[in-house]
Motif scaffolding. Structure first.
Motif, PDB file in Angstrom:
ATOM      1  N   GLY A 243       1.688  -6.327   1.803  1.00 59.37           N
ATOM      2  CA  GLY A 243       2.965  -5.745   1.413  1.00 59.37           C
ATOM      3  C   GLY A 243       4.089  -6.149   2.351  1.00 59.37           C
ATOM      4  O   GLY A 243       3.864  -6.846   3.337  1.00 59.37           O
TER       5      GLY A 243
ATOM      6  N   MET B 228      -6.511   0.898  -0.857  1.00 54.74           N
ATOM      7  CA  MET B 228      -7.157   1.444   0.352  1.00 54.74           C
ATOM      8  C   MET B 228      -8.629   1.032   0.394  1.00 54.74           C
ATOM      9  O   MET B 228      -9.340   1.186  -0.610  1.00 54.74           O
ATOM     10  CB  MET B 228      -7.073   2.973   0.248  1.00 54.74           C
ATOM     11  CG  MET B 228      -7.173   3.727   1.554  1.00 54.74           C
ATOM     12  SD  MET B 228      -7.298   5.507   1.163  1.00 54.74           S
ATOM     13  CE  MET B 228      -5.588   5.876   0.762  1.00 54.74           C
TER      14      MET B 228
ATOM     15  N   LYS C 203       0.819  -1.222   0.000  1.00 53.92           N
ATOM     16  CA  LYS C 203       0.000   0.000   0.000  1.00 53.92           C
ATOM     17  C   LYS C 203       0.845   1.260   0.000  1.00 53.92           C
ATOM     18  O   LYS C 203       0.427   2.287  -0.521  1.00 53.92           O
ATOM     19  CB  LYS C 203      -0.827  -0.049   1.283  1.00 53.92           C
ATOM     20  CG  LYS C 203      -2.142   0.602   1.184  1.00 53.92           C
ATOM     21  CD  LYS C 203      -2.913   0.326   2.458  1.00 53.92           C
ATOM     22  CE  LYS C 203      -4.274  -0.262   2.143  1.00 53.92           C
ATOM     23  NZ  LYS C 203      -4.959  -0.730   3.332  1.00 53.92           N
ATOM     24  N   PHE C 204       2.022   1.194   0.598  1.00 52.20           N
ATOM     25  CA  PHE C 204       2.848   2.391   0.710  1.00 52.20           C
ATOM     26  C   PHE C 204       3.940   2.416  -0.359  1.00 52.20           C
ATOM     27  O   PHE C 204       4.704   3.353  -0.430  1.00 52.20           O
ATOM     28  CB  PHE C 204       3.475   2.465   2.103  1.00 52.20           C
ATOM     29  CG  PHE C 204       2.448   2.549   3.198  1.00 52.20           C
ATOM     30  CD1 PHE C 204       1.906   3.773   3.562  1.00 52.20           C
ATOM     31  CD2 PHE C 204       1.992   1.401   3.837  1.00 52.20           C
ATOM     32  CE1 PHE C 204       0.940   3.856   4.556  1.00 52.20           C
ATOM     33  CE2 PHE C 204       1.036   1.475   4.848  1.00 52.20           C
ATOM     34  CZ  PHE C 204       0.501   2.706   5.198  1.00 52.20           C
TER      35      PHE C 204
ATOM     36  N   SER D 173       3.669   6.555  -4.126  1.00 50.05           N
ATOM     37  CA  SER D 173       4.521   5.692  -3.325  1.00 50.05           C
ATOM     38  C   SER D 173       5.300   6.528  -2.314  1.00 50.05           C
ATOM     39  O   SER D 173       5.671   7.669  -2.567  1.00 50.05           O
ATOM     40  CB  SER D 173       5.382   4.875  -4.270  1.00 50.05           C
ATOM     41  OG  SER D 173       6.727   5.114  -4.152  1.00 50.05           O
TER      42      SER D 173
ATOM     43  N   ASP E 186      -0.517  -2.260   5.984  1.00 47.76           N
ATOM     44  CA  ASP E 186      -0.002  -2.556   4.651  1.00 47.76           C
ATOM     45  C   ASP E 186      -0.494  -3.931   4.188  1.00 47.76           C
ATOM     46  O   ASP E 186       0.290  -4.863   4.000  1.00 47.76           O
ATOM     47  CB  ASP E 186       1.528  -2.474   4.684  1.00 47.76           C
ATOM     48  CG  ASP E 186       2.149  -2.632   3.308  1.00 47.76           C
ATOM     49  OD1 ASP E 186       1.402  -2.557   2.317  1.00 47.76           O
ATOM     50  OD2 ASP E 186       3.377  -2.839   3.237  1.00 47.76           O
ATOM     51  N   VAL E 187      -1.811  -4.035   4.076  1.00 48.69           N
ATOM     52  CA  VAL E 187      -2.466  -5.247   3.598  1.00 48.69           C
ATOM     53  C   VAL E 187      -3.310  -4.838   2.399  1.00 48.69           C
ATOM     54  O   VAL E 187      -4.017  -3.831   2.455  1.00 48.69           O
ATOM     55  CB  VAL E 187      -3.354  -5.865   4.700  1.00 48.69           C
ATOM     56  CG1 VAL E 187      -4.144  -7.043   4.161  1.00 48.69           C
ATOM     57  CG2 VAL E 187      -2.508  -6.294   5.897  1.00 48.69           C
TER      58      VAL E 187
END
Lengths: 380, 380
Positions: free
Chosen positions: A325, A301, A293-294, A365, A332-333
């Motif tokens: 991730g 999201m 996600k990041f 990112s 971060d899923v």
């Protein structure tokens, strides 16, 4: 997946420089998309939404094809200019601007600005005198996979006052804009918004302002897992709605495709870092990728955008997987509420292809989240 | 707000270089926080969670004070080493690691690794032979404002198998870790997790493995709007829980504060870009700042973390406001479901101070989202 991207990834792998996730964008696809928009809406000017993918290669290509540009900041205006666009082909489409940024844009030659309230009109009148302003109105986003909040736009009734305020302060009330929601899969979504826009046109006319332009916004989808109508279908539906609400006095129109222009042109190659279970009894496996996600996939999201994922083992039996991730952040899923089916034979080290990732990835990112580098990209 | 930050911002303003949002971190506060942790848990080693704020100034200060470091990637390991930490004071605490990154860490001298499944143990056994591994177990996160998903850790029962697998492959089964959830406001949250950890210790003992260490994780809160217990209160509660579950055989313990170490040391100064309403009848005003979800305030996701905000007009009458960032992204809204009360006298151009922003801001910020620069920061 195009042959050109496949070849690029193959060469990269052969040279052993395939570590880490990478986005590859095929500029030929972007060219085709531009042509499709231009054909489907021949009387509409295309203002590419730079924020979707501001790579210089994309901007130069589009500038060369005759595209105009919708920008969100002075930095994006400078990028569009650097790519060869003239200032008259650039709109400062963010309704939230610092006054000094408006002044900078004006100094760069920009004369077209978005507003949605009187305070913004006043800023523009002070530092960009005589410019054209268009007022964004709220519209519902039924049918959109990435529906917009009420962040941008005002009620149509207020738009008339906002534009009139501009007129009084020496600006040119130029038109109305709206946005039907990103990844809008219903081509009829424009109908209701155009009804509101036409009402603003009428009301402005009664107050002596003849508006010129309707900005139809973006929202044009890219194909993820579900099929989406063709650009031609959208063009036809929009033209019909314009006729319905404006009769034979159809105004100048512009569109602002972002996702629709570059989304399907990009593929992210990522590596499986880990496959595990939380207990021996679990049915669901956890698959951890080297992107999350990041790292570029911010649009997962709330699991909003569901990207198609290809593996080298497609065709094998599938099991539901939670996809996550590589960072130490529990947020971060990517997909958990609705697990993602992936081949049961999937292994650590496998390369996956995430399709439809040409838009809203690179610049979303994070700088150095958990020490991970931002997403690399190549535009070929 | 500290005097040192106030003075820094004042000088910046006087010099006219105060454009754009900025994070200022007071290193004296970080020093005090470290001392408070060291005092509250005198027999526990502190492994600062580098991801919370990896600024070299923070890492050097902590290294000098004797802190150890919990890292999420090879880049973070390198930063900790550069700051003066020796490899024996660094843990590779991410349970999701590429094998080549484990090999790199091993080459840098790292001998302590987190795992939560057999596959990860196998990677470590192959490229970091003889290393110590600790297994992360799942724990519920009741009481946490930023609860963790099931992303990290396995069921306690499986942890014993995972550690035994390590032993068979020549690794040293070193201990157990857990995380009670970030911004954990209940000091008793550690009790239940320690019960699970003690069970793993017992079960391992029965299989001939004498574990040495319990990693108590992070979760220590920073003060946002609500009061939080002191570090001393946490220390006492944790010590009591350790006695309760481990009797007089209390193992070596480590903690991994991140937010608790740097959160309250940082202040973001931001500017009001726009104040507007969506219609004349609206009660709620929209306040747009020059920083948003993609510019460093990612933890406002789902409105989880609610930062204290100071204005120069505090004391004036307040009205509820929706707070949003400056980008053209509709998801870039900070507080909407629960509007944020701000002075009715607030004006465009006002500077606001967002407190408690020393953790999880700079590196969460996007590379160039909508053309906006990443968050600037100063550590003084």
């Amino acid at each position: 997946m195009t042959e050109r991207i496949r070849e690029f990834l193959r060469v990269r792998r052969e040279r052993g420089i395939d570590e880490g996730p990478v986005l590859v964008v095929d500029l030929e696809v972007v060219r085709d998309n531009y042509t499709a928009f231009a054909k489907a809406l021949p009387d509409t000017r295309v203002f590419y939404a730079v924020k979707a993918n501001p790579a210089p290669e994309v901007l130069s290509l589009l500038a060369g094809l005759g595209s105009c540009f919708d920008t969100a900041s002075v930095a994006e205006i400078e990028m569009a200019l650097a790519a060869g666009a003239t200032p008259d082909r650039i709109s400062y489409g963010n309704t939230i601007k610092k006054e000094r940024d408006i002044a900078r844009a004006f100094a760069l030659g920009i004369r077209l600005f978005a507003v949605d309230c009187k305070a913004e009109v006043e800023k523009i009148a002070r530092v960009a005198p005589g410019s054209r302003v268009f007022c964004r109105i709220l519209s519902d986003c039924v049918g959109a996979e990435w529906p917009l909040s009420r962040k941008f736009g005002c009620e149509p009734g207020m738009a008339v006052d906002v534009l009139e305020h501009g007129l009084k302060l020496g600006l040119e009330p130029y038109g109305v804009s709206f946005h039907v929601g990103s990844q809008q899969r219903n081509q009829h979504a424009w109908d209701r918004a155009l009804a509101s826009a036409a009402a603003v046109f009428r009301e402005c006319g009664e107050r002596g302002m003849n508006l010129s332009m309707v900005n139809l916004g973006g929202g044009f989808p890219t194909k993820y897992l579900k099929n989406v109508p063709t650009v031609k279908t959208y063009g036809n539906a929009i033209f019909k709605a314009l006729r319905k609400h404006f009769g034979n006095r159809i105004p100048e129109t512009i569109i602002e495709p972002g996702r629709g222009m570059v989304g399907n042109a990009g593929i992210i190659e990522t590596e499986v870092v880990l496959v595990s279970k939380k207990s021996e009894e679990d049915d669901v496996r956890w698959v951890y990728l080297d992107i999350g996600k990041f790292g570029g996939l911010a649009e997962t999201m709330d699991e909003s955008i569901r990207y198609p994922i290809r593996t080298t083992r497609d065709g094998d039996a599938m099991t539901p997987c939670v996809l996550a991730g590589p960072t130490c952040d529990s947020a971060d899923v990517l997909y958990e509420k609705t697990p993602y089916p992936l081949p049961v034979s999937l292994e650590i080290g496998d390369k996956l292809l995430i399709e439809g990732t040409g838009a809203y990835t690179t610049t979303y990112s994070a700088v150095a989240f958990n020490g991970f580098e931002p997403l690399k990209s190549y535009h070929i």
